[in-house]
Design a protein around this motif. Structure first.
Motif, PDB file in Angstrom:
ATOM      1  N   ASP A 173      -6.127  -9.064   1.460  1.00 43.23           N
ATOM      2  CA  ASP A 173      -5.722  -7.783   1.246  1.00 43.23           C
ATOM      3  C   ASP A 173      -6.183  -7.244  -0.331  1.00 43.23           C
ATOM      4  N   GLU A 228      -1.168  -4.392   4.156  1.00 46.27           N
ATOM      5  CA  GLU A 228       0.076  -4.829   4.539  1.00 46.27           C
ATOM      6  C   GLU A 228       1.169  -5.036   3.393  1.00 46.27           C
ATOM      7  N   THR A 229       0.634  -4.543   2.202  1.00 46.21           N
ATOM      8  CA  THR A 229       1.444  -4.762   0.920  1.00 46.21           C
ATOM      9  C   THR A 229       1.723  -3.166   0.078  1.00 46.21           C
ATOM     10  N   ALA A 273       1.765   0.081   2.116  1.00 47.03           N
ATOM     11  CA  ALA A 273       2.874  -0.091   3.125  1.00 47.03           C
ATOM     12  C   ALA A 273       4.347   0.299   2.690  1.00 47.03           C
ATOM     13  N   ARG A 292       7.736  -0.849   3.685  1.00 44.62           N
ATOM     14  CA  ARG A 292       8.367  -2.264   3.549  1.00 44.62           C
ATOM     15  C   ARG A 292       9.063  -2.148   2.130  1.00 44.62           C
TER      16      ARG A 292
END
Ligand code: SF4
Ligand code: SF4
Lengths: 270, 226
Positions: free
Chosen positions: A151, A222-223, B153, B156
């Motif tokens: 990422d 995704e982070t 994201a 999250r």
């Protein structure tokens, strides 16, 4: 990190302590277990929890009796009663996890060069970021999500063609296989860390462009990213970055202010 | 390490959160810095900071390697005195003091300026009041780093009260799940806000967790608002 099943009494105290949520009670053995793929070797459980050194059989018996009687023991929540958390020897590439996740690990021991710059904190001494320049800290993984290097590479590859300079004294830079393209060593791309910071410098006029690219790439990650941008102030303590960020629609109110009280010692004359 | 930059919360949530820290620049002005770091903290104590800290050592709350089981009934909300933290400074690490009022911070900054230690002093907090306080103390800020917050994201991220507590350790040593558990324990009356803040603070290895702000945030849970 591993848990010694001979010692663990399944009290579950360590479970909420793990920032990655990587510890669970394995129902097959009724002992706490670490999901090693998710564990970032931050040592929070091992170092942050206090330890007792109680006899595991005795504690299990007491817990069993209390559980049978439906009595809830209400112990201190940050204690491992039997000192069951056990660090494992780390080798490459897994040691990268600890190097980026444990703020207390001596970095020489990990083989990763560069601990990050002193950022704006010593800018009054180093002169790293000057008037008309902006220093970015783009941090991946915090708070509490973690990040894999693949990422991070998406971002470094998108930033590399821009009019920026990656900071060389930075651990992510030291793991790039080609800084010109922003690619990162293949063998660590799947490694997960608690946090990693990409540092770069650019001219103030390129700040909007950099922020736009960061925002676009962030949507595909995704982070979580935490963005910091720094500059040097003029003789009145003002700077051109703040109004520029406001014009660009950014909302911000918190930061780190270097008061300019640091200096290099005067050279000793011969 | 940007361990104080990205604390989370609306502006009013930082009215009692100003971290003043001092450090050398490695290899440039570190010779003889240890007595200056100690003097910095002793000077800070005169202005009643919420706590003082030493990077890599922590604050007045610390985990212990050999707890006596009696501790489950008798644990204090402070493990060390301020003087013990100061005495433990043996390396030129960053040290800091956390203030819960602008007035106390400003009075401290006046003394810091007069002391002229020649080391870098930074303040993490709301940038506008810090700028104004510094000016009144006769200090023109040199550089500033702004936190532009989170991207990516965002689904999250945990909920706000949890994030307000957990981001007080910028190294993410303070797990959101533990922060959530402490909010629940306070809401259930199982622990006081002060006890819960001490549990959380023990995980911040740099000691920059602000226990006064934490108690305030945890008290909101006591009222069913957290
Ligand atoms: S805190 Fe210790 S005894 Fe309790 S579950 Fe975790 S490893 Fe096992
Ligand atoms: S080392 Fe960190 S990530 Fe791994 S189990 Fe312990 S707290 Fe969780």
């Amino acid at each position: 990190m591993q848990i010694d099943h001979g010692k663990c009494v399944a009290c579950s105290n360590c479970i909420p302590v793990c920032p990655m949520g990587a510890i669970y009670i394995d129902p097959a053995v009724n002992r706490a277990t670490v999901n090693l793929d998710e564990c970032v070797e931050c040592f929070t459980c091992y170092r942050g929890m206090s330890k007792e050194h109680l006899n595991p059989t005795l504690v299990r018996t007491i817990r069993g009796v209390l559980k049978y009687l439906r009595i809830r023991f209400d112990p201190e929540p940050d204690v491992c009663p039997t000192d069951a958390l056990t660090p494992q020897a780390l080798t490459w590439p897994r040691i990268v996890r600890q190097a980026f996740s444990d703020p207390l690990v001596p970095h020489e021991s990990t083989g990763i060069h560069g601990r990050g710059t002193e950022e704006v904190k010593t800018n009054d001494v180093t002169g790293r970021v000057n008037e008309g320049e902006a220093g970015f800290t783009i941090e991946f993984g915090r708070p509490g999500v973690g990040v894999r290097f693949r990422d991070i590479q998406k971002m470094t590859m998108a930033l590399a063609p821009l009019p920026i300079t990656f900071e060389k004294k930075n651990p992510v830079f030291s793991l790039m296989s080609d800084p010109a393209t922003g690619t990162i060593r293949e063998d660590i791309l799947n490694e997960k860390v608690l946090s990693a910071i990409v540092e770069l410098k650019t001219a103030l006029e390129h700040v909007p462009q950099v922020l736009q690219v960061v925002e676009e790439v962030a949507q595909d990650l995704e982070t979580i990213l935490s963005i910091g941008v720094a500059t040097r102030c003029d003789g009145q303590g003002d700077n051109a970055l703040e109004p520029m960020l406001k014009r660009e629609g950014h909302e911000f109110y918190r930061g780190k202010t270097n008061l300019g009280l640091g200096r290099r010692p005067a050279a000793v004359s011969a | 390490m940007t361990n104080t930059l990205h604390r989370y919360g609306p502006p009013e949530s930082f009215r009692d959160d100003f971290i003043v820290f001092i450090r050398n620049s490695n290899g440039r002005n570190d010779v003889g810095s240890i007595p200056k770091l100690k003097e910095f903290l002793r000077t800070a104590l005169r202005h009643r900071p919420v706590t003082i800290s030493q990077y890599r050592f922590g604050s007045t709350v610390r985990p212990a390697d050999h707890l006596n089981p009696r501790i489950h009934w008798t644990r204090p909300v402070q493990d060390l005195t301020a003087e013990q933290i100061i005495e433990a400074i043996t390396k030129d690490h960053t040290v800091g003091a956390i203030f819960d009022s602008e007035a106390a911070m400003e009075a401290f900054l006046r003394e810091v300026k007069a002391a002229d230690w020649g080391l870098s002093v930074n303040v993490a907090g709301l940038t506008a009041p810090v700028h104004a306080c510094a000016k009144r103390a006769g200090i023109v800020r040199h550089s500033v780093e702004y936190s532009l917050g989170f991207q990516g994201a965002l689904d999250r991220l945990p909920e706000r009260p949890v994030l307000e507590l957990s981001t007080m350790c910028g190294h993410s040593m303070l797990s959101p799940n533990l922060a959530r558990k402490m909010l629940e324990w306070v809401r259930e009356g199982r622990r006081t806000p002060e006890q819960a803040a001490a549990y959380l603070g023990r995980f911040c290895s740099c000691g920059i967790f602000n226990p006064a702000r934490a108690v305030r945030l945890l008290e909101a849970a006591q009222g069913g608002n957290g």
